[in-house]
Design a protein around this motif. Structure first.
Motif, PDB file in Angstrom:
ATOM      1  N   GLU A  71     -13.153 -14.115   1.363  1.00 30.30           N
ATOM      2  CA  GLU A  71     -12.993 -12.969   2.255  1.00 30.30           C
ATOM      3  C   GLU A  71     -11.832 -13.162   3.221  1.00 30.30           C
ATOM      4  N   ARG A 101      -9.149 -14.937   2.725  1.00 29.43           N
ATOM      5  CA  ARG A 101      -7.920 -14.780   1.947  1.00 29.43           C
ATOM      6  C   ARG A 101      -7.624 -13.305   1.698  1.00 29.43           C
ATOM      7  N   ARG A 102      -8.664 -12.531   1.353  1.00 29.15           N
ATOM      8  CA  ARG A 102      -8.491 -11.107   1.107  1.00 29.15           C
ATOM      9  C   ARG A 102      -8.046 -10.381   2.379  1.00 29.15           C
ATOM     10  N   LEU A 103      -8.634 -10.725   3.525  1.00 30.16           N
ATOM     11  CA  LEU A 103      -8.258 -10.093   4.788  1.00 30.16           C
ATOM     12  C   LEU A 103      -6.840 -10.459   5.204  1.00 30.16           C
ATOM     13  N   ARG A 104      -6.416 -11.676   4.935  1.00 32.81           N
ATOM     14  CA  ARG A 104      -5.035 -12.067   5.255  1.00 32.81           C
ATOM     15  C   ARG A 104      -4.041 -11.276   4.411  1.00 32.81           C
ATOM     16  N   GLU A 105      -4.343 -11.092   3.129  1.00 31.88           N
ATOM     17  CA  GLU A 105      -3.462 -10.292   2.280  1.00 31.88           C
ATOM     18  C   GLU A 105      -3.445  -8.841   2.747  1.00 31.88           C
ATOM     19  N   TRP A 106      -4.606  -8.320   3.124  1.00 25.65           N
ATOM     20  CA  TRP A 106      -4.694  -6.937   3.610  1.00 25.65           C
ATOM     21  C   TRP A 106      -3.901  -6.775   4.899  1.00 25.65           C
ATOM     22  N   ALA A 107      -4.004  -7.741   5.810  1.00 26.11           N
ATOM     23  CA  ALA A 107      -3.260  -7.666   7.069  1.00 26.11           C
ATOM     24  C   ALA A 107      -1.764  -7.806   6.824  1.00 26.11           C
ATOM     25  N   ARG A 130      -0.176  -6.514   4.413  1.00 32.04           N
ATOM     26  CA  ARG A 130       0.320  -5.232   3.913  1.00 32.04           C
ATOM     27  C   ARG A 130       0.261  -4.139   4.967  1.00 32.04           C
ATOM     28  N   ALA A 131       0.016  -4.479   6.216  1.00 31.52           N
ATOM     29  CA  ALA A 131      -0.126  -3.479   7.285  1.00 31.52           C
ATOM     30  C   ALA A 131       1.124  -2.612   7.453  1.00 31.52           C
ATOM     31  N   GLU A 172       3.319  -1.749   5.232  1.00 30.76           N
ATOM     32  CA  GLU A 172       3.402  -0.854   4.081  1.00 30.76           C
ATOM     33  C   GLU A 172       2.382   0.272   4.205  1.00 30.76           C
ATOM     34  N   ARG A 173       1.152  -0.079   4.644  1.00 33.87           N
ATOM     35  CA  ARG A 173       0.116   0.942   4.819  1.00 33.87           C
ATOM     36  C   ARG A 173       0.506   1.923   5.910  1.00 33.87           C
TER      37      ARG A 173
END
Length: 142
Positions: free
Chosen positions: A43, A45-51, A53-54, A56-57
């Protein structure tokens, strides 16, 4: 004294039994903790990747909002403002940046009917700078 040694041996055997049982119980507990640990690592790791891409989002969201706003503006007629907000290019301004606004017409038929008698009454012209609402006979004579 012999009874005391016999009691110590019995306590020692009980402690060995309790320790063995605690070890067996700890094995499933360690398995659950390891599952939780690796799940949390995934989780994070997933949150770091999501953050990551901030930006771009944010750009994508801005494009969606802009496109939606343009669609709304093109799809709907412009609402008629209640007051004149800005001076159109063809109109002259008063010089201080304020636009000369046209009188606003009443929006409903009832409001137009109510405004018609008020417009029909002629007002007495004021003469001079300090003229107030006086009858015409007082203004001329005195």
């Amino acid at each position: 004294m012999l009874a005391f040694l016999h009691a110590l041996i019995k306590v020692n055997e009980d402690l060995k039994t309790i320790g063995a049982l605690a070890g067996f119980v700890a094995i499933p507990g360690l398995a659950v903790l390891s599952l939780l640990y690796f799940g949390q690592a995934r989780e994070v790791r997933r949150l770091r990747e999501w953050a990551g891409r901030a930006p771009e989002r944010a750009a994508e969201l801005e494009q969606r909002v802009t496109a939606d706003a343009q669609r709304r503006v093109q799809g709907q007629p412009l609402p008629r403002p209640a007051t004149q907000a800005a001076t159109p290019a063809g109109q002259a301004s008063t010089g201080n940046g304020a636009a000369q606004a046209k009188p606003v017409e009443p929006a409903t038929v009832a409001a137009q009917a109510a405004a018609a008698p008020a417009e029909a009454k002629p007002e007495a012209p004021a003469t001079g700078e300090g003229a107030e609402a006086k009858p015409a006979s007082e203004q001329e004579g005195g």
